[in-house]
Design a protein around this motif. Structure first.
Motif, PDB file in Angstrom:
ATOM      1  N   ASN A 116       0.823  -1.215   0.000  1.00 54.86           N
ATOM      2  CA  ASN A 116       0.000   0.000   0.000  1.00 54.86           C
ATOM      3  C   ASN A 116       0.854   1.260   0.000  1.00 54.86           C
ATOM      4  OD1 ASN A 116      -3.025  -0.672   0.197  1.00 54.86           O
ATOM      5  ND2 ASN A 116      -2.127  -2.095   1.662  1.00 54.86           N
ATOM      6  N   ALA A 117       1.961   1.229   0.735  1.00 54.08           N
ATOM      7  CA  ALA A 117       2.837   2.400   0.775  1.00 54.08           C
ATOM      8  C   ALA A 117       3.497   2.629  -0.584  1.00 54.08           C
ATOM      9  CB  ALA A 117       3.897   2.215   1.853  1.00 54.08           C
ATOM     10  N   MET A 118       3.896   1.554  -1.254  1.00 50.13           N
ATOM     11  CA  MET A 118       4.511   1.704  -2.571  1.00 50.13           C
ATOM     12  C   MET A 118       3.493   2.170  -3.603  1.00 50.13           C
ATOM     13  SD  MET A 118       7.149  -1.562  -2.571  1.00 50.13           S
ATOM     14  CE  MET A 118       7.992  -1.148  -4.110  1.00 50.13           C
ATOM     15  N   ALA A 119       2.256   1.681  -3.502  1.00 49.55           N
ATOM     16  CA  ALA A 119       1.210   2.122  -4.418  1.00 49.55           C
ATOM     17  C   ALA A 119       0.930   3.611  -4.242  1.00 49.55           C
ATOM     18  CB  ALA A 119      -0.053   1.308  -4.192  1.00 49.55           C
ATOM     19  N   GLU A 120       0.892   4.061  -2.988  1.00 52.95           N
ATOM     20  CA  GLU A 120       0.649   5.481  -2.724  1.00 52.95           C
ATOM     21  C   GLU A 120       1.812   6.339  -3.230  1.00 52.95           C
ATOM     22  OE1 GLU A 120      -0.172   5.881   1.421  1.00 52.95           O
ATOM     23  OE2 GLU A 120      -1.897   4.519   1.335  1.00 52.95           O
ATOM     24  N   ALA A 121       3.042   5.869  -3.031  1.00 55.26           N
ATOM     25  CA  ALA A 121       4.202   6.616  -3.515  1.00 55.26           C
ATOM     26  C   ALA A 121       4.196   6.693  -5.039  1.00 55.26           C
ATOM     27  CB  ALA A 121       5.485   5.964  -3.018  1.00 55.26           C
ATOM     28  N   ALA A 122       3.810   5.605  -5.680  1.00 55.68           N
ATOM     29  CA  ALA A 122       3.771   5.579  -7.144  1.00 55.68           C
ATOM     30  C   ALA A 122       2.715   6.523  -7.699  1.00 55.68           C
ATOM     31  CB  ALA A 122       3.514   4.157  -7.632  1.00 55.68           C
ATOM     32  N   ALA A 123       1.629   6.697  -6.944  1.00 60.61           N
ATOM     33  CA  ALA A 123       0.538   7.557  -7.411  1.00 60.61           C
ATOM     34  C   ALA A 123       0.842   9.044  -7.248  1.00 60.61           C
ATOM     35  CB  ALA A 123      -0.742   7.216  -6.655  1.00 60.61           C
ATOM     36  N   ALA A 124       1.895   9.358  -6.521  1.00 61.03           N
ATOM     37  CA  ALA A 124       2.192  10.760  -6.216  1.00 61.03           C
ATOM     38  C   ALA A 124       2.636  11.551  -7.443  1.00 61.03           C
ATOM     39  CB  ALA A 124       3.260  10.842  -5.134  1.00 61.03           C
ATOM     40  N   GLU A 125       3.311  10.890  -8.388  1.00 62.23           N
ATOM     41  CA  GLU A 125       3.734  11.560  -9.620  1.00 62.23           C
ATOM     42  C   GLU A 125       3.966  10.498 -10.694  1.00 62.23           C
ATOM     43  OE1 GLU A 125       7.765  13.357  -9.404  1.00 62.23           O
ATOM     44  OE2 GLU A 125       7.671  12.771  -7.295  1.00 62.23           O
ATOM     45  N   PRO A 126       3.897  10.883 -11.969  1.00 62.38           N
ATOM     46  CA  PRO A 126       4.011   9.886 -13.046  1.00 62.38           C
ATOM     47  C   PRO A 126       5.432   9.339 -13.200  1.00 62.38           C
ATOM     48  CG  PRO A 126       3.767  12.098 -13.970  1.00 62.38           C
ATOM     49  CD  PRO A 126       3.558  12.223 -12.499  1.00 62.38           C
ATOM     50  N   THR A 127       5.611   8.092 -12.846  1.00 64.77           N
ATOM     51  CA  THR A 127       6.900   7.428 -12.985  1.00 64.77           C
ATOM     52  C   THR A 127       6.684   6.068 -13.637  1.00 64.77           C
ATOM     53  OG1 THR A 127       6.721   6.470 -10.759  1.00 64.77           O
ATOM     54  CG2 THR A 127       7.911   8.564 -10.967  1.00 64.77           C
ATOM     55  N   SER A 128       7.771   5.461 -14.071  1.00 58.93           N
ATOM     56  CA  SER A 128       7.644   4.191 -14.775  1.00 58.93           C
ATOM     57  C   SER A 128       8.974   3.447 -14.732  1.00 58.93           C
ATOM     58  CB  SER A 128       7.216   4.448 -16.227  1.00 58.93           C
ATOM     59  OG  SER A 128       6.920   3.227 -16.873  1.00 58.93           O
ATOM     60  N   MET A 129       8.980   2.271 -15.372  1.00 57.67           N
ATOM     61  CA  MET A 129      10.178   1.441 -15.442  1.00 57.67           C
ATOM     62  C   MET A 129      10.258   0.817 -16.836  1.00 57.67           C
ATOM     63  SD  MET A 129       9.815  -0.501 -11.726  1.00 57.67           S
ATOM     64  CE  MET A 129      11.539  -0.957 -11.497  1.00 57.67           C
ATOM     65  N   ALA A 130      11.482   0.486 -17.257  1.00 54.04           N
ATOM     66  CA  ALA A 130      11.680  -0.201 -18.536  1.00 54.04           C
ATOM     67  C   ALA A 130      12.886  -1.115 -18.418  1.00 54.04           C
ATOM     68  CB  ALA A 130      11.891   0.800 -19.666  1.00 54.04           C
ATOM     69  N   ALA A 131      12.769  -2.298 -18.997  1.00 55.51           N
ATOM     70  CA  ALA A 131      13.898  -3.236 -19.028  1.00 55.51           C
ATOM     71  C   ALA A 131      14.791  -2.879 -20.208  1.00 55.51           C
ATOM     72  CB  ALA A 131      13.392  -4.663 -19.162  1.00 55.51           C
ATOM     73  N   VAL A 132      16.095  -2.816 -19.951  1.00 50.99           N
ATOM     74  CA  VAL A 132      17.084  -2.592 -21.001  1.00 50.99           C
ATOM     75  C   VAL A 132      17.815  -3.916 -21.184  1.00 50.99           C
ATOM     76  CG1 VAL A 132      18.980  -1.176 -21.836  1.00 50.99           C
ATOM     77  CG2 VAL A 132      17.308  -0.204 -20.236  1.00 50.99           C
ATOM     78  N   VAL A 133      17.586  -4.547 -22.315  1.00 54.75           N
ATOM     79  CA  VAL A 133      18.095  -5.895 -22.561  1.00 54.75           C
ATOM     80  C   VAL A 133      19.182  -5.847 -23.628  1.00 54.75           C
ATOM     81  CG1 VAL A 133      17.484  -8.238 -23.261  1.00 54.75           C
ATOM     82  CG2 VAL A 133      15.834  -6.836 -21.996  1.00 54.75           C
ATOM     83  N   GLY A 134      20.340  -6.430 -23.290  1.00 55.30           N
ATOM     84  CA  GLY A 134      21.460  -6.451 -24.223  1.00 55.30           C
ATOM     85  C   GLY A 134      22.334  -5.217 -24.070  1.00 55.30           C
ATOM     86  N   GLY A 135      23.262  -5.049 -25.014  1.00 56.42           N
ATOM     87  CA  GLY A 135      24.176  -3.915 -24.970  1.00 56.42           C
ATOM     88  C   GLY A 135      25.310  -4.112 -23.990  1.00 56.42           C
ATOM     89  N   ASP A 136      26.228  -3.162 -23.991  1.00 59.40           N
ATOM     90  CA  ASP A 136      27.351  -3.164 -23.059  1.00 59.40           C
ATOM     91  C   ASP A 136      26.897  -2.601 -21.719  1.00 59.40           C
ATOM     92  OD1 ASP A 136      30.463  -3.118 -22.594  1.00 59.40           O
ATOM     93  OD2 ASP A 136      29.746  -1.115 -22.025  1.00 59.40           O
ATOM     94  N   ARG A 137      27.205  -3.308 -20.611  1.00 57.76           N
ATOM     95  CA  ARG A 137      26.708  -2.888 -19.297  1.00 57.76           C
ATOM     96  C   ARG A 137      27.088  -1.437 -18.983  1.00 57.76           C
ATOM     97  NH1 ARG A 137      25.330  -4.756 -14.084  1.00 57.76           N
ATOM     98  NH2 ARG A 137      24.039  -6.270 -15.172  1.00 57.76           N
ATOM     99  N   ALA A 138      28.329  -1.051 -19.227  1.00 62.57           N
ATOM    100  CA  ALA A 138      28.765   0.314 -18.915  1.00 62.57           C
ATOM    101  C   ALA A 138      27.996   1.334 -19.752  1.00 62.57           C
ATOM    102  CB  ALA A 138      30.267   0.456 -19.142  1.00 62.57           C
ATOM    103  N   GLU A 139      27.785   1.019 -21.030  1.00 60.35           N
ATOM    104  CA  GLU A 139      27.050   1.947 -21.896  1.00 60.35           C
ATOM    105  C   GLU A 139      25.586   2.044 -21.480  1.00 60.35           C
ATOM    106  OE1 GLU A 139      27.591   0.822 -25.955  1.00 60.35           O
ATOM    107  OE2 GLU A 139      29.768   1.074 -25.895  1.00 60.35           O
TER     108      GLU A 139
END
Length: 306
Positions: A116-139
């Motif tokens: 519930n606390a994470m849901a409330e924090a997420a609702a406070a402003e528009p944020t998101s996540m994306a998986a980055v698959v492949g590539g050079d780790r440092a880059e």
């Protein structure tokens, strides 16, 4: 060394709890866990659709309860089911219950506050996540930083989850690092980043109500793959984890260093064994998704045919 692992949010699927209700006592067990979490686990685990169980406040208790039920069925009264345990993100709450750090009911109370606390924090402003698959780790990490995002999940050398402001995640997708794909995730917000600071505060306020015990087996923490044998330390790490990165790649390195020979992933299984199949080649893997998988899991644990 056999490691018992518990998946994180996103692994849930409609109806995935239904097969477990065929086992004696599971319906009553889920009823008690539902009361502790104040969530109807049976209904959501058997009837609710994908959109409903994507809700953080439902998904997290559902995942922890499923792991507890599957883990208890596998243990069949034993306390030391495996040689070590670990969980990915909310899966660490499941691990706390199965390892004896917390009672199952206290783990459900904790995950209810967390969700519930994470849901409330997420609702406070528009944020998101994306998986980055492949590539050079440092880059990849440089690109994430360039867009003012954070590496929320370090899942493997080939997969990092970036999190932060929704428009920055969109910008990263349009500016993918070389030889990498950016895959937006259907999540409520930027988990495991500074955007979850208010959720961490809620957990800090709640944690003193809990009395942790030391785990019956070593626990491998999302905090850099650290091996933890203190219940108090593990609870402290659980509190901090909501606003800190999940380093599952480091957990797998710890498994390798300690001589892992097999992994059992609790329901709803497949995500973590999938990563292990690529990064920990040659070990035995079992997905404990239904009671029909119990024999295979026990065979891996004992090294003998049942």
């Amino acid at each position: 060394m056999i490691v018992l692992v518990s998946p994180g949010q996103g692994a849930q699927k409609p109806g995935f709890l239904a097969p477990w209700l065929d086992l004696p006592g599971v319906a009553d067990r889920l009823g008690a866990l539902s009361e502790a979490a104040q969530v109807d686990l049976v209904r959501h685990g058997t009837e609710s659709d994908a959109d409903t169980i994507r809700d953080t406040a439902i998904a997290q208790p559902l995942l922890v309860a499923a792991g507890i039920v599957a883990g208890e069925a596998l243990a069949d009264g034993r306390s030391d089911i495996a040689d070590a345990m670990a969980g990915h993100s909310v899966g660490e709450v499941t691990t706390a219950a199965l390892s004896g750090v917390l009672s199952a009911e206290d783990a459900m109370r904790l995950v209810a506050v967390r969700a519930n606390a994470m849901a409330e924090a997420a609702a406070a402003e528009p944020t998101s996540m994306a998986a980055v698959v492949g590539g050079d780790r440092a880059e990849v990490l440089a690109a994430i930083e360039r867009h003012d995002l954070a590496p929320a999940n370090l899942n493997s050398p080939a997969q990092v989850v970036a999190a932060g402001a929704a428009d920055a995640v969109t910008a990263l997708a349009a500016d993918a690092p070389a030889r990498a794909r950016v895959i937006p995730l259907q999540v409520a917000g930027a988990f495991h980043t500074a955007y979850m600071a208010s959720a961490r505060t809620r957990l800090e306020e709640f944690a003193p109500q809990l009395t942790p015990a030391d785990p019956v087996v070593p626990l491998v923490s999302n905090a850099g793959g650290r091996v933890v044998t203190s219940g108090r330390e593990y609870l402290d790490l659980l509190v901090g984890q909501v606003s800190s990165p999940v380093d599952w790649a480091a957990c797998m390195e710890t498994f390798r260093d300690r001589g892992i020979t097999g992994m059992i992933e609790l329901a709803p299984a497949g995500t973590l064994t999938g990563l292990a199949k690529r990064e920990l080649k040659g070990i035995g893997l079992v997905n404990l998704n239904t009671p029909a998988d119990l024999d295979a899991a026990r065979t891996l644990l004992t090294g003998q045919e049942n």
